[in-house]
Design a protein around this motif. Sequence first.
Motif, PDB file in Angstrom:
ATOM      1  N   UNK A  18       1.582 -43.417 -26.243  1.00  0.00           N
ATOM      2  CA  UNK A  18       1.773 -42.469 -27.154  1.00  0.00           C
ATOM      3  C   UNK A  18       3.246 -42.713 -27.616  1.00  0.00           C
ATOM      4  N   UNK A  19       3.249 -42.254 -29.078  1.00  0.00           N
ATOM      5  CA  UNK A  19       4.438 -42.357 -29.802  1.00  0.00           C
ATOM      6  C   UNK A  19       4.771 -40.999 -30.218  1.00  0.00           C
ATOM      7  N   UNK A  65       0.848 -49.206 -39.971  1.00  0.00           N
ATOM      8  CA  UNK A  65       0.493 -50.529 -39.519  1.00  0.00           C
ATOM      9  C   UNK A  65       1.152 -51.071 -38.255  1.00  0.00           C
ATOM     10  N   UNK A  66       2.652 -50.855 -38.058  1.00  0.00           N
ATOM     11  CA  UNK A  66       3.267 -51.277 -37.267  1.00  0.00           C
ATOM     12  C   UNK A  66       2.697 -50.725 -35.891  1.00  0.00           C
ATOM     13  N   UNK A  89      -4.673 -44.283 -40.575  1.00  0.00           N
ATOM     14  CA  UNK A  89      -5.843 -45.114 -40.618  1.00  0.00           C
ATOM     15  C   UNK A  89      -6.610 -44.775 -39.386  1.00  0.00           C
ATOM     16  N   UNK A  90      -8.081 -44.941 -39.705  1.00  0.00           N
ATOM     17  CA  UNK A  90      -9.031 -44.935 -38.450  1.00  0.00           C
ATOM     18  C   UNK A  90      -8.428 -45.650 -37.287  1.00  0.00           C
ATOM     19  N   UNK A  91      -8.651 -45.040 -35.985  1.00  0.00           N
ATOM     20  CA  UNK A  91      -8.063 -45.705 -34.851  1.00  0.00           C
ATOM     21  C   UNK A  91      -6.735 -45.239 -34.147  1.00  0.00           C
ATOM     22  N   UNK A  92      -5.901 -44.442 -35.171  1.00  0.00           N
ATOM     23  CA  UNK A  92      -4.854 -43.993 -34.490  1.00  0.00           C
ATOM     24  C   UNK A  92      -5.037 -42.377 -34.497  1.00  0.00           C
TER      25      UNK A  92
END
Length: 92
Positions: A18-19, A65-66, A89-92
């Motif tokens: 988690x960020x 992206x990072x 984007x998909x996946x985050x």
Amino acid sequence: MAATVDRAILAGSNGEKILVFSDWDGDGVLGSAILARAFRDLGANVVAEMPAGNRPYGITAGDFERWRLARIKLVITADTAAHTIVAPPEGI
């Protein structure tokens, strides 16, 4: 709000990274510290980040992206400038 809380609980339970992302003014730093500490106290795998130097507030496409490469699965924001947020984007 309930869906957001459920997603955070799921991420913590699954050990997902988690960020917590905030801007760098007083309330952004404080909000980020409170959130990161709370998640850590609950046993979550959490990191905190904010823009450095003269970088503008908000999230950029490059940030996603990072974070994707770092295997971040959930981004929680604290006091970021809403007008600068881009769609993840998909996946985050």
